[in-house]
Scaffold this motif. Structure first.
Motif: not given
Length: 255
Positions: A13-16, A171-176, A227-229, A249-254
């Motif tokens: 979902q397009p969540l942040s 945390y800001n970057g990981a939300g997505q 925000a940092l990935l 293996n972490l999800p990729s950012p949108m």
């Protein structure tokens, strides 16, 4: 934990996790209405009261320690993102424990209370992730703070600022990257706490200045915190973590 697995396969979902209210305003209001000595205590009680019911996990979790040089795969999906947060919380908490165990010369009563509150808050965060992840949790990390002079106030405060700023940006970057709404809500609570930790530490370093919400961490044009990935955060955390944390293996950012 079964729920966590289910959530990994759900549609993204397009969540942040980025706060609706600009963090700059949030920090300003926070520092205006509460003093430094009481700020973290209020934050801690607030987080403890509001933290959502942990997702059911199998319990237990890994209590074995890792070894320096081990490559630790953080995992995939929401589990991987939560393990990423768990790793950062381990590192930050251990630093704060050492600060409290070895207070620098001249530490004021106010500073002492701040560091006690910060440590207690991070215990809450660390234990929360450990409980939620259960047997999916990464091992206890091997941490190295040999680059920190715990007898020196400036060294300790600058390191504390680095941890708090980095955790907030992480945390800001990981939300997505999260797909589960509960996980996202919890991350939103924790990032607000971490941002306030950063504001309090910055106030100790430069009291009465605007550094508590400095332009180095908050975009003056938008008022939003940086925000940092994971790929940007982990190399900075590697200074303190002796294992190699793999985000492969972490999800990729949108896009």
């Amino acid at each position: 934990m079964e729920k966590l697995h289910q959530d990994q396969t759900s549609a993204k979902q397009p969540l942040s996790v980025l706060p609706i209210e600009p963090v700059f305003s949030g920090r300003r209001m926070f520092m205006r209405y509460v003093g430094v000595a009481t700020a973290t205590g209020l934050v801690m009680s607030s987080c403890t009261d509001k933290i959502l019911e942990p997702l059911a996990g199998p319990g237990g979790g890994s209590t074995a320690g890792a070894r320096a040089g081990d490559v630790i795969d953080l995992g995939s999906g929401d589990i991987g993102v939560l393990n990423y947060a768990y790793a950062l919380e381990q590192a930050e908490l251990r630093f704060l424990e050492l600060v409290n165990d070895m207070p620098y010369s001249g530490m004021s009563a106010k500073e002492r209370q701040v560091f006690i509150d910060l440590r207690n808050q991070e215990i809450t965060h660390r234990d929360f992730f450990k409980q939620v992840l259960g047997s999916y949790a990464i091992p206890t990390l091997t941490l190295d703070y040999s680059s920190v002079d715990f007898s020196n106030r400036r060294s300790v405060l600058e390191t504390a600022k680095t941890f708090a700023d980095l955790a907030t940006a992480a945390y800001n970057g990981a939300g997505q990257l999260l797909t589960n709404a509960t996980n996202l809500a919890i991350s939103g609570i924790i990032v607000s706490v971490e941002a306030r930790h950063a504001a309090v530490i910055r106030e100790l370093i430069s009291p009465g200045s605007a550094d508590f919400a400095g332009n180095d961490v908050i975009d003056p044009a938008t008022g939003l915190e940086r925000a940092l990935l994971p790929a940007q955060v982990l190399p900075q955390a590697a200074r303190f973590v002796k294992e190699v944390l793999s985000p492969n293996n972490l999800p990729s950012p949108m896009a």
